[in-house]
Design a protein around this motif. Structure first.
Motif, PDB file in Angstrom:
ATOM      1  N   CYS A  92       0.826  -1.220   0.000  1.00  0.00           N
ATOM      2  CA  CYS A  92       0.000   0.000   0.000  1.00  0.00           C
ATOM      3  C   CYS A  92       0.851   1.257   0.000  1.00  0.00           C
ATOM      4  CB  CYS A  92      -0.917   0.006   1.227  1.00  0.00           C
ATOM      5  SG  CYS A  92      -2.252  -1.206   1.155  1.00  0.00           S
ATOM      6  N   LEU A  93       1.969   1.245   0.712  1.00  0.00           N
ATOM      7  CA  LEU A  93       2.778   2.450   0.879  1.00  0.00           C
ATOM      8  C   LEU A  93       3.738   2.695  -0.269  1.00  0.00           C
ATOM      9  CD1 LEU A  93       3.637   2.174   4.688  1.00  0.00           C
ATOM     10  CD2 LEU A  93       1.977   3.698   3.613  1.00  0.00           C
ATOM     11  N   THR A  94       4.188   1.655  -0.942  1.00  0.00           N
ATOM     12  CA  THR A  94       5.267   1.822  -1.918  1.00  0.00           C
ATOM     13  C   THR A  94       4.827   1.678  -3.370  1.00  0.00           C
ATOM     14  OG1 THR A  94       5.828  -0.533  -1.790  1.00  0.00           O
ATOM     15  CG2 THR A  94       6.961   0.957  -0.265  1.00  0.00           C
ATOM     16  N   SER A  95       3.687   1.075  -3.655  1.00  0.00           N
ATOM     17  CA  SER A  95       3.304   0.798  -5.027  1.00  0.00           C
ATOM     18  C   SER A  95       2.334   1.845  -5.564  1.00  0.00           C
ATOM     19  CB  SER A  95       2.659  -0.600  -5.108  1.00  0.00           C
ATOM     20  OG  SER A  95       2.213  -0.855  -6.417  1.00  0.00           O
ATOM     21  N   VAL A  96       2.591   2.287  -6.797  1.00  0.00           N
ATOM     22  CA  VAL A  96       1.675   3.228  -7.443  1.00  0.00           C
ATOM     23  C   VAL A  96       0.419   2.513  -7.933  1.00  0.00           C
ATOM     24  CG1 VAL A  96       3.467   4.870  -8.106  1.00  0.00           C
ATOM     25  CG2 VAL A  96       2.931   2.945  -9.607  1.00  0.00           C
ATOM     26  N   ASP A  97       0.530   1.230  -8.184  1.00  0.00           N
ATOM     27  CA  ASP A  97      -0.618   0.409  -8.588  1.00  0.00           C
ATOM     28  C   ASP A  97      -0.540  -0.911  -7.821  1.00  0.00           C
ATOM     29  OD1 ASP A  97      -2.709  -0.898  -9.746  1.00  0.00           O
ATOM     30  OD2 ASP A  97      -2.059  -0.613 -11.816  1.00  0.00           O
ATOM     31  N   PRO A  98      -1.037  -0.954  -6.603  1.00  0.00           N
ATOM     32  CA  PRO A  98      -0.867  -2.151  -5.766  1.00  0.00           C
ATOM     33  C   PRO A  98      -1.531  -3.407  -6.340  1.00  0.00           C
ATOM     34  CG  PRO A  98      -2.406  -0.611  -4.761  1.00  0.00           C
ATOM     35  CD  PRO A  98      -1.791   0.105  -5.902  1.00  0.00           C
ATOM     36  N   ILE A  99      -2.597  -3.245  -7.128  1.00  0.00           N
ATOM     37  CA  ILE A  99      -3.257  -4.423  -7.693  1.00  0.00           C
ATOM     38  C   ILE A  99      -2.366  -5.082  -8.740  1.00  0.00           C
ATOM     39  CG2 ILE A  99      -5.215  -5.204  -9.075  1.00  0.00           C
ATOM     40  CD1 ILE A  99      -6.940  -3.185  -7.676  1.00  0.00           C
TER      41      ILE A  99
ATOM     42  N   ARG B 259      -2.465 -12.853  -3.319  1.00  0.00           N
ATOM     43  CA  ARG B 259      -3.662 -12.970  -4.154  1.00  0.00           C
ATOM     44  C   ARG B 259      -4.901 -12.491  -3.400  1.00  0.00           C
ATOM     45  NH1 ARG B 259      -2.402 -17.276  -8.243  1.00  0.00           N
ATOM     46  NH2 ARG B 259      -4.589 -17.867  -8.356  1.00  0.00           N
ATOM     47  N   ALA B 260      -4.980 -12.815  -2.117  1.00  0.00           N
ATOM     48  CA  ALA B 260      -6.102 -12.348  -1.305  1.00  0.00           C
ATOM     49  C   ALA B 260      -6.078 -10.832  -1.139  1.00  0.00           C
ATOM     50  CB  ALA B 260      -6.070 -13.030   0.065  1.00  0.00           C
ATOM     51  N   TYR B 261      -4.880 -10.263  -1.112  1.00  0.00           N
ATOM     52  CA  TYR B 261      -4.749  -8.802  -0.984  1.00  0.00           C
ATOM     53  C   TYR B 261      -5.349  -8.093  -2.200  1.00  0.00           C
ATOM     54  CZ  TYR B 261      -2.341  -4.286  -1.291  1.00  0.00           C
ATOM     55  OH  TYR B 261      -2.048  -2.958  -1.435  1.00  0.00           O
ATOM     56  N   ALA B 262      -5.081  -8.614  -3.412  1.00  0.00           N
ATOM     57  CA  ALA B 262      -5.654  -8.012  -4.624  1.00  0.00           C
ATOM     58  C   ALA B 262      -7.173  -8.108  -4.618  1.00  0.00           C
ATOM     59  CB  ALA B 262      -5.075  -8.693  -5.865  1.00  0.00           C
ATOM     60  N   VAL B 263      -7.699  -9.226  -4.133  1.00  0.00           N
ATOM     61  CA  VAL B 263      -9.155  -9.394  -4.045  1.00  0.00           C
ATOM     62  C   VAL B 263      -9.749  -8.436  -3.016  1.00  0.00           C
ATOM     63  CG1 VAL B 263     -10.998 -11.023  -3.465  1.00  0.00           C
ATOM     64  CG2 VAL B 263      -9.030 -11.796  -4.794  1.00  0.00           C
ATOM     65  N   ASP B 264      -9.061  -8.221  -1.897  1.00  0.00           N
ATOM     66  CA  ASP B 264      -9.542  -7.292  -0.873  1.00  0.00           C
ATOM     67  C   ASP B 264      -9.621  -5.863  -1.413  1.00  0.00           C
ATOM     68  OD1 ASP B 264      -9.753  -9.343   0.921  1.00  0.00           O
ATOM     69  OD2 ASP B 264      -7.803  -8.979   1.864  1.00  0.00           O
ATOM     70  N   LEU B 265      -8.649  -5.475  -2.234  1.00  0.00           N
ATOM     71  CA  LEU B 265      -8.687  -4.132  -2.821  1.00  0.00           C
ATOM     72  C   LEU B 265      -9.866  -4.010  -3.794  1.00  0.00           C
ATOM     73  CD1 LEU B 265      -4.926  -3.309  -3.536  1.00  0.00           C
ATOM     74  CD2 LEU B 265      -6.321  -2.630  -1.591  1.00  0.00           C
TER      75      LEU B 265
ATOM     76  N   ILE C 236      -7.387   4.585  -6.782  1.00  0.00           N
ATOM     77  CA  ILE C 236      -6.447   3.755  -6.023  1.00  0.00           C
ATOM     78  C   ILE C 236      -6.190   4.360  -4.653  1.00  0.00           C
ATOM     79  CG2 ILE C 236      -4.025   3.062  -5.907  1.00  0.00           C
ATOM     80  CD1 ILE C 236      -5.670   1.223  -7.583  1.00  0.00           C
ATOM     81  N   THR C 237      -6.087   5.685  -4.592  1.00  0.00           N
ATOM     82  CA  THR C 237      -5.880   6.350  -3.307  1.00  0.00           C
ATOM     83  C   THR C 237      -7.061   6.116  -2.377  1.00  0.00           C
ATOM     84  OG1 THR C 237      -4.574   8.068  -4.416  1.00  0.00           O
ATOM     85  CG2 THR C 237      -5.391   8.555  -2.197  1.00  0.00           C
ATOM     86  N   LEU C 238      -8.292   6.229  -2.919  1.00  0.00           N
ATOM     87  CA  LEU C 238      -9.491   5.982  -2.113  1.00  0.00           C
ATOM     88  C   LEU C 238      -9.564   4.531  -1.645  1.00  0.00           C
ATOM     89  CD1 LEU C 238     -12.227   7.955  -4.086  1.00  0.00           C
ATOM     90  CD2 LEU C 238     -11.360   8.482  -1.810  1.00  0.00           C
ATOM     91  N   ILE C 239      -9.250   3.607  -2.551  1.00  0.00           N
ATOM     92  CA  ILE C 239      -9.327   2.188  -2.209  1.00  0.00           C
ATOM     93  C   ILE C 239      -8.331   1.836  -1.113  1.00  0.00           C
ATOM     94  CG2 ILE C 239      -8.796  -0.114  -3.106  1.00  0.00           C
ATOM     95  CD1 ILE C 239     -10.130   0.663  -5.687  1.00  0.00           C
ATOM     96  N   ILE C 240      -7.116   2.349  -1.226  1.00  0.00           N
ATOM     97  CA  ILE C 240      -6.104   2.070  -0.189  1.00  0.00           C
ATOM     98  C   ILE C 240      -6.526   2.669   1.143  1.00  0.00           C
ATOM     99  CG2 ILE C 240      -3.730   2.569   0.503  1.00  0.00           C
ATOM    100  CD1 ILE C 240      -2.928   2.313  -2.412  1.00  0.00           C
ATOM    101  N   ASP C 241      -7.120   3.866   1.092  1.00  0.00           N
ATOM    102  CA  ASP C 241      -7.585   4.505   2.333  1.00  0.00           C
ATOM    103  C   ASP C 241      -8.690   3.662   2.992  1.00  0.00           C
ATOM    104  OD1 ASP C 241      -7.712   6.843   4.174  1.00  0.00           O
ATOM    105  OD2 ASP C 241      -9.738   6.985   3.342  1.00  0.00           O
ATOM    106  N   ARG C 242      -9.640   3.187   2.197  1.00  0.00           N
ATOM    107  CA  ARG C 242     -10.706   2.342   2.739  1.00  0.00           C
ATOM    108  C   ARG C 242     -10.137   1.029   3.276  1.00  0.00           C
ATOM    109  NH1 ARG C 242     -14.285   2.938  -2.716  1.00  0.00           N
ATOM    110  NH2 ARG C 242     -14.827   5.153  -2.526  1.00  0.00           N
ATOM    111  N   TYR C 243      -9.230   0.449   2.525  1.00  0.00           N
ATOM    112  CA  TYR C 243      -8.628  -0.815   2.952  1.00  0.00           C
ATOM    113  C   TYR C 243      -7.889  -0.654   4.278  1.00  0.00           C
ATOM    114  CZ  TYR C 243      -5.400  -4.785   2.919  1.00  0.00           C
ATOM    115  OH  TYR C 243      -4.673  -5.892   3.267  1.00  0.00           O
ATOM    116  N   THR C 244      -7.153   0.451   4.425  1.00  0.00           N
ATOM    117  CA  THR C 244      -6.391   0.693   5.653  1.00  0.00           C
ATOM    118  C   THR C 244      -7.323   0.884   6.840  1.00  0.00           C
ATOM    119  OG1 THR C 244      -4.659   1.736   4.318  1.00  0.00           O
ATOM    120  CG2 THR C 244      -4.608   2.123   6.697  1.00  0.00           C
ATOM    121  N   ARG C 245      -8.400   1.644   6.624  1.00  0.00           N
ATOM    122  CA  ARG C 245      -9.342   1.885   7.728  1.00  0.00           C
ATOM    123  C   ARG C 245     -10.040   0.602   8.159  1.00  0.00           C
ATOM    124  NH1 ARG C 245     -13.313   4.650   6.018  1.00  0.00           N
ATOM    125  NH2 ARG C 245     -12.660   5.452   3.993  1.00  0.00           N
TER     126      ARG C 245
END
Length: 536
Positions: free
Chosen positions: A55-62, A94-100, A522-531
């Protein structure tokens, strides 16, 4: 986060560890410390696969998760000692990509995410307007991502298409699929009728049913469709799909049939022996070769229906299971061939001397040596069919000739039998049956049962992944007309040819260019995922 890693994985880095190779200078210098290198690589991948790090280092985590999953899968194969650890990391990534993906809250966000074209060319995908990210996921074998309800729902909407006008209805993927299936059903019906009509013809030369012309035209249409698929998918992806290889082999079988039809017709014009009985034909007569190739082509043509079964909820998992079992059978045949080689060499060495021997018993009854093990080729045949119980037990009998053909007399001084040779032959034949049938055959059954159970345990994901491959093959433009109608130039193709668009490369947004809306998403998705992670 740091407590799960060894000290040599800190600080976290963004550089991938290189793959072990004999050509790598670093690997050669550190060849004596292979254990340290493997553990360092493992701990580095533990850091790289951490969800927070992605989440912190990738511009496109998926996309990063997709690529990382492929690397972890390759590492599990390259380093079998650490296979379990890499597979556990792979499952988590793989589960991380599905969670996003699960963080998308409406259809607009889902479409934007699945249509993103960034990174397509890096994995061999051509830039397309729709579902580029799904194609990348399918290419990298991300089954859970593709089987997710969001992905499947949007794919189904695209599959059904728009029905506002007649032209849109004809271009909808589901109508393309139905038209292709009906066209192929007619083609199979023609092949079936050709077999029925050919039964009454025993003439030398090519068949004369009148259906051959329809078959040739249909095969030309199927060839044109396969060529368009090659252009649309690109050579790398095209040759990585087994069904494309299947179609290619099927077409080769048809074209070889047409070739030998032509050769047999030329031979017929040259020698004019159309009424020559089959028993006088040469072993490699063009007519016989054409019949054999045509039989293979027909079997493959009807077998292609298995690909269509992937659409069905009940037959789809069965078709996937058949594919996995076919791989198990290939693995079994490799091991079985080694067993065959060892026993065939020994048995043939034992029996080759007795080839063609005849023993005349009392009353003038002749007993012939069974040629099961007298030649190497015949020994292979006997042992192979023994797996199916089709080799006679008398194959190991030894017959000693007591007949002199020159003097036309029986030789009384010849020994009646070589009991030791026959006993050893029977023992080897029995041991082969014990190993091949009781042990090897049951191992193959267990392997196939295991593959079937794996598919059944994950039947929904496996079926949706296989179904998506069929769906997406009809999403691209250019498959509206089924064979052989696709041989006729369409109005759209003529207009493209006149305007020069047919030879103009289609432009995309760029392989390494982000859409601003996608960046915000992507920014919104990472924010929701983190929360959500913090709340849990």
């Amino acid at each position: 986060m740091r407590k799960d890693f060894e000290d040599d994985s800190e600080p976290l880095i963004s550089v991938r560890p290189n793959k072990p190779s004999r050509d790598c200078d670093d690997c050669k210098r550190q060849d004596k410390n292979q254990l340290d290198i493997s553990m360092h690589r493992l701990n580095t991948y533990k850091a790289l696969s951490n969800e927070t790090y992605l989440c912190l280092t990738s511009v496109d985590p998926i996309l990063e998760a997709f690529l990382l999953s492929q690397e972890l899968s390759n590492n599990a194969c390259d380093e079998p000692e650490l296979q379990i650890e890499y597979e556990e990391m792979n499952i988590r990534v793989r589960a991380y990509a599905v969670d996003l993906l699960n963080e998308c809250i409406n259809s607009e966000e889902s479409k934007l995410l699945l249509n993103e074209q960034y990174g397509a060319q890096n994995v061999g995908e051509k830039i397309q307007e729709h579902f580029t990210r799904v194609k990348i996921a399918r290419y990298l074998d991300q089954k859970e991502f593709i089987a997710h309800p969001i992905t499947q729902r949007l794919l189904r909407i695209e599959w059904l298409g728009e029905w506002s006008t007649l032209s849109r209805q004809l271009r909808s993927p589901v109508n393309k699929f139905v038209s292709h299936i009906l066209s192929y059903a007619i083609f199979l019906a023609i092949l079936f009728m050709h077999s029925e009509f050919s039964e009454n013809s025993n003439l030398h030369g090519p068949p004369r049913t009148g259906l051959e012309y329809y078959i040739i035209v249909w095969v030309l249409g199927l060839t044109w469709l396969l060529l368009k698929t090659l252009v649309a998918q690109g050579s790398k992806k095209f040759f990585s799909l087994w069904w494309n290889w299947y179609d290619l082999i099927n077409l080769i079988a048809f074209y070889s049939t047409f070739l030998f039809w032509g050769l047999s017709y030329r031979d017929l014009l040259k020698n004019n022996h159309s009424n020559l009985e089959r028993k006088y034909w040469d072993s490699f007569d063009p007519t016989l070769i054409a019949e054999g190739n045509f039989a293979i082509a027909k079997v493959l043509a009807f077998g292609k229906l298995l690909n269509t079964f992937q659409i069905n909820k009940y037959l789809g998992p069965l078709q996937v299971s058949l594919g996995r079992m076919a791989y198990d059978i290939l693995v079994f045949l490799v091991v079985y061939f080694l067993l065959l080689l060892s026993f065939a060499t020994g048995l043939n060495h034992f029996y080759y001397y007795y080839q063609g021997m005849i023993k005349i018993e009392k009353g003038g009854l002749k007993k012939y040596q069974i040629p099961s093990f007298t030649t190497l080729v015949q020994t292979y045949k006997t042992l192979f069919w023994a797996l199916f119980g089709m080799s006679p037990i008398e194959s190991a009998d030894v017959v000693i000739s007591n007949y002199d053909s020159e003097k036309n007399a029986i030789i009384d001084s010849v020994k009646d039998e070589h009991s030791y040779t026959q006993t050893v032959g029977y023992i080897l034949f029995a041991v082969f049956h014990l190993i091949a049938i009781i042990i090897f055959l049951n191992i193959m059954i267990a392997m196939m049962s295991n593959s079937f159970q794996k598919v059944q345990d994950n039947a929904d994901v496996e079926w949706k992944f296989a179904r998506t491959a069929v769906w997406m093959s009809y999403f691209e433009d250019g498959r509206t007309l089924p064979p052989p109608i696709n041989l006729l130039p369409s109005m759209k193709s003529i207009m493209k040819l006149c305007s020069g668009q047919m030879f103009r490369k289609k432009k995309g947004k760029g392989d390494n260019v982000f859409d601003e809306e996608y960046q915000k998403l992507i920014t919104l998705i990472i924010d929701r995922y983190t929360r959500h992670k913090l709340k849990s």
